[in-house]
Each structure stands twice: as structure tokens, then as C-alpha cells.
Design a protein around this motif. Structure first.
Motif, mmCIF file in Angstrom:
data_model
loop_
_atom_site.group_PDB
_atom_site.id
_atom_site.type_symbol
_atom_site.label_atom_id
_atom_site.label_comp_id
_atom_site.label_asym_id
_atom_site.label_seq_id
_atom_site.Cartn_x
_atom_site.Cartn_y
_atom_site.Cartn_z
ATOM 1 N N ARG A 125 17.447 -21.590 -11.401
ATOM 2 C CA ARG A 125 16.836 -20.796 -12.482
ATOM 3 C C ARG A 125 16.126 -19.565 -11.925
ATOM 4 O O ARG A 125 15.713 -19.546 -10.769
ATOM 5 C CB ARG A 125 15.839 -21.652 -13.251
ATOM 6 N N LYS A 126 15.996 -18.542 -12.813
ATOM 7 C CA LYS A 126 15.293 -17.322 -12.397
ATOM 8 C C LYS A 126 13.911 -17.255 -13.011
ATOM 9 O O LYS A 126 13.182 -16.280 -12.843
ATOM 10 C CB LYS A 126 16.122 -16.094 -12.773
ATOM 11 N N TYR A 127 13.528 -18.263 -13.777
ATOM 12 C CA TYR A 127 12.138 -18.360 -14.248
ATOM 13 C C TYR A 127 11.836 -19.813 -14.536
ATOM 14 O O TYR A 127 12.739 -20.621 -14.754
ATOM 15 C CB TYR A 127 11.906 -17.503 -15.510
ATOM 16 N N ALA A 175 18.815 -22.812 -22.638
ATOM 17 C CA ALA A 175 18.314 -21.618 -21.951
ATOM 18 C C ALA A 175 18.656 -21.717 -20.465
ATOM 19 O O ALA A 175 18.901 -22.806 -19.928
ATOM 20 C CB ALA A 175 16.806 -21.500 -22.146
ATOM 21 N N THR A 176 18.640 -20.589 -19.779
ATOM 22 C CA THR A 176 19.129 -20.555 -18.386
ATOM 23 C C THR A 176 18.233 -21.367 -17.447
ATOM 24 O O THR A 176 18.675 -21.792 -16.385
ATOM 25 C CB THR A 176 19.182 -19.106 -17.876
ATOM 26 N N CYS A 177 16.989 -21.617 -17.831
ATOM 27 C CA CYS A 177 16.091 -22.374 -16.923
ATOM 28 C C CYS A 177 16.552 -23.814 -16.750
ATOM 29 O O CYS A 177 16.145 -24.488 -15.790
ATOM 30 C CB CYS A 177 14.659 -22.314 -17.433
ATOM 31 N N ASN A 222 25.647 -16.243 -20.840
ATOM 32 C CA ASN A 222 24.529 -15.334 -20.680
ATOM 33 C C ASN A 222 24.900 -14.238 -19.685
ATOM 34 O O ASN A 222 25.406 -14.544 -18.606
ATOM 35 C CB ASN A 222 23.313 -16.141 -20.172
ATOM 36 N N ARG A 254 18.678 -10.349 -15.449
ATOM 37 C CA ARG A 254 17.418 -10.907 -14.920
ATOM 38 C C ARG A 254 17.396 -12.430 -15.118
ATOM 39 O O ARG A 254 16.514 -13.115 -14.623
ATOM 40 C CB ARG A 254 16.203 -10.283 -15.600
ATOM 41 N N LEU A 255 18.412 -12.959 -15.848
ATOM 42 C CA LEU A 255 18.395 -14.400 -16.136
ATOM 43 C C LEU A 255 19.442 -15.185 -15.345
ATOM 44 O O LEU A 255 19.243 -16.362 -15.046
ATOM 45 C CB LEU A 255 18.640 -14.625 -17.641
ATOM 46 N N VAL A 256 20.578 -14.519 -15.068
ATOM 47 C CA VAL A 256 21.674 -15.289 -14.444
ATOM 48 C C VAL A 256 22.387 -14.460 -13.386
ATOM 49 O O VAL A 256 22.340 -13.228 -13.414
ATOM 50 C CB VAL A 256 22.746 -15.696 -15.497
ATOM 51 N N ASN A 258 9.573 -15.903 -21.271
ATOM 52 C CA ASN A 258 9.585 -14.616 -20.583
ATOM 53 C C ASN A 258 8.941 -13.484 -21.357
ATOM 54 O O ASN A 258 9.284 -12.321 -21.157
ATOM 55 C CB ASN A 258 11.032 -14.200 -20.225
#
Ligand SMILES: O=C(O)/C=C(\C=C(/O)C(=O)O)C(=O)O
Length: 308
Positions: free
Chosen positions: A47-49, A76-78, A126, A130-132, A262
């Protein structure tokens, strides 16, 4: 609300107001998430966050507080391609929640059937950098072809400036396509901008494309407070959402995006977000299509046309 801070993002609004706008019976929150709890449903290592924990019970309490009947819970990407928190929430909702999951090309047919049985009806791709990280288009095309056979749809999240390079891929998807947050227009360019004209062309020329008219809090440059005597907040986002609702009344969806991952500048009061709806869908008919008919046809086709 009520947990130790695990990220530098804002927590969701702990005490949302009761909306003034009365949601119609059968209204669907078509874009929301469950996060963890991290101890039970660990976040993805890639994950990016790291979000705040946001449980199914807190989501359902918000549903009831705002006056929604059903939820569409979006991966969600997390959580990466681990849909277990989403599946747990869908199963707990007794038919009042559907899911949009994330899968890799290695997902088995048995896993897809299990997801379908839990209430999953789509997958999410996605493209927000900034997310993936980048996923090769051939993998996404393979996944889209497989899930189309299940009658599922594809939810896409991208930034407006990336639409030209993604156009050919998006227009090749062989099933319903649902765009998150209007394709994230740069609202400072105005509703007559070339950028938004391209998005309107994308929706206009492809009957299988729907769009969520969501997330004014992410897109606004004018901010959350009502301005210059305006009655509503996010006045710079209204023209974009209203244009889409009025031109494509049968192909729009709305959601809270709770718990709003975010966000740094401010955290919206979800009750005020619901009060934003009449400004973008000004008639009862448009509100019913946006909140009831369109999401029910897509996620609960077995109920379409019946009362709530
Ligand atoms: O929750 C949203 O829809 C928006 C965001 C996050 C995601 O969609 C995600 O992590 O999958 C965002 O813009 O950061």
C-alpha cells in the motif's frame, strides 16, 4: 474516531450532522469503504498509505444516520487484492451491501464465485499514480474479460489528465464501466474546459459508461464553506456534477466516499455532503434516478423497479 492514529491523514468526521435533505426510500451510498480493523484485516504491504481503521459497524451506523438503505462497498488500494474486509462487511449486511473488489490475473474461478456469493458485483482498476504502481494493460484486459462473463462491471479511478492515454483501454472494456469521482476533473479549468469536454465525449459516445458524481471535497478549490452567500459548499464542483446528472440522468451514481482516505485539508461532515445532492440533482426525479434507480439496476437488478 476513537482509535490511535496510524496515519497522518485526517480521521473521518466523528459526529456528522443529520442531513436536511431527506434521502428517498431505497437510497444507495454507492461509494464507501471499510478499512480493517488492521488487527483483523491487515493492510496490504504494497500500500501507498495507511488509513485509519473504519469498521463495517461504523459504516452501517453512518448509513442509518444519513438515511441510506444500502451500501456499495468499494475496495481501496490500502487493502490491495485482499478483499477479506470487504467480503466480511458484505456478508454482515444481510443483502444491504454489494461489493466492488480488486483481483489479480491469478484469481481462481472458485475465488470469483466466492466473491460473487458474498455480494461482489465488480472489480476496480485504479490508475491514480499516488495510489498504485503500474499494472500492464494485458493483465487488466484479461481480468475484465473474465469478470464480464460473471455479469460484473469495472470501476475505474483515474485523473482527468490521464484520460487521453487510457482512452483506448477504457473503450475496449467489454462490460459496464463506472467512473469514480467524475474522472477527477481539474475544476479550476471550468466546466467548459477541453479536459472536461473530453470526459463528456467519453461518456456520451459509450452507452456502457456510468459515472459517480462524487467527492466534491477532493476536487474543490473553493473549499467546504458556503461562499458569497451561496447556500451550499463546494460551489466550484457543482457545475461539473450537475452537467453529468442532467445530461446522463440514467448513468450517474452518488456515494459518501466515507471514511474519506487521504484528505488533508479538511474532513467533510457526511451530513453536509448529503445536503450537497439537491444542488447537483435539482428535481425529485433526478434524485430518485441518481440515488435509487441507477444503483439498484446495477447492483440489485433482482429488485429493480420494485419499491424500496
Ligand atoms: O477513496 C477514494 O475513492 C479515493 C482515494 C483512495 C482510493 O480510492 C483507494 O485507495 O483506493 C483517494 O483519492 O485517495
Amino acid at each position: 474516531g476513537g482509535f490511535e492514529k496510524t496515519s497522518d491523514w485526517l480521521d473521518w468526521y466523528a459526529d456528522p450532522s443529520r442531513p436536511t435533505f431527506k434521502l428517498p426510500p431505497g437510497a444507495v451510498d454507492s461509494h464507501c469503504h471499510v478499512f480493517g480493523p488492521g488487527a483483523q484485516f491487515p493492510y496490504a504491504p504494497e500500500r501507498k498509505y495507511t488509513p485509519c481503521d473504519a469498521s463495517k459497524d461504523q459504516l452501517f451506523a453512518l448509513r442509518d444516520h444519513l438515511g441510506f438503505t444500502r451500501n456499495v462497498i468499494v475496495q481501496a488500494t490500502c487493502h490491495g487484492a485482499d478483499n477479506s474486509a470487504l467480503v466480511d462487511a458484505c456478508r454482515a449486511a444481510n443483502g444491504r451491501a454489494r461489493g466492488v473488489g480488486t483481483v489479480k490475473r491469478t484469481v481462481t474461478d472458485e475465488e470469483l464465485q466466492r466473491l460473487h456469493g458474498a455480494g461482489v458485483r465488480g472489480v476496480r482498476f485504479n490508475f491514480v499514480k499516488r495510489l498504485v504502481d503500474f499494472t500492464p494493460k494485458d493483465e487488466l484486459q484479461e481480468i475484465a474479460a473474465r469478470i464480464a462473463k460473471l455479469g460484473w462491471h469495472v470501476v475505474i479511478y483515474f485523473e482527468a489528465q490521464d484520460l487521453p492515454e487510457l482512452w483506448d483501454f477504457f473503450t475496449s472494456i467489454p462490460t459496464t464501466v463506472v467512473v469514480d469521482h467524475m474522472g477527477r476533473p481539474d475544476v479550476s479549468r471550468g466546466v467548459d474546459s477541453e479536459e472536461f469536454a473530453l470526459f463528456l465525449k467519453f461518456v456520451r459516445e459509450h452507452e456502457n459508461v456510468m459515472t459517480k458524481v462524487t467527492c466534491p471535497e477532493r476536487l474543490t478549490k473553493s473549499g467546504p464553506r458556503a461562499l458569497n452567500g451561496e447556500k451550499n459548499a463546494y460551489t466550484d464542483v457543482v457545475p461539473f456534477a450537475r452537467k453529468l446528472v442532467e445530461e446522463f440522468p440514467d448513468r450517474v451514481l452518488w456515494g459518501t466516499d466515507w471514511p474519506h482516505p487521504n484528505l488533508k485539508s479538511h474532513m467533510p461532515d457526511d451530513g453536509l455532503l448529503v445536503d450537497f445532492i439537491p444542488h447537483i440533482a435539482p428535481t425529485e426525479e433526478l434524485q430518485r434516478k441518481l440515488l435509487v434507480d441507477n444503483p439498484t439496476r446495477l447492483y440489485w437488478p433482482e429488485l429493480a423497479g420494485k419499491t424500496s
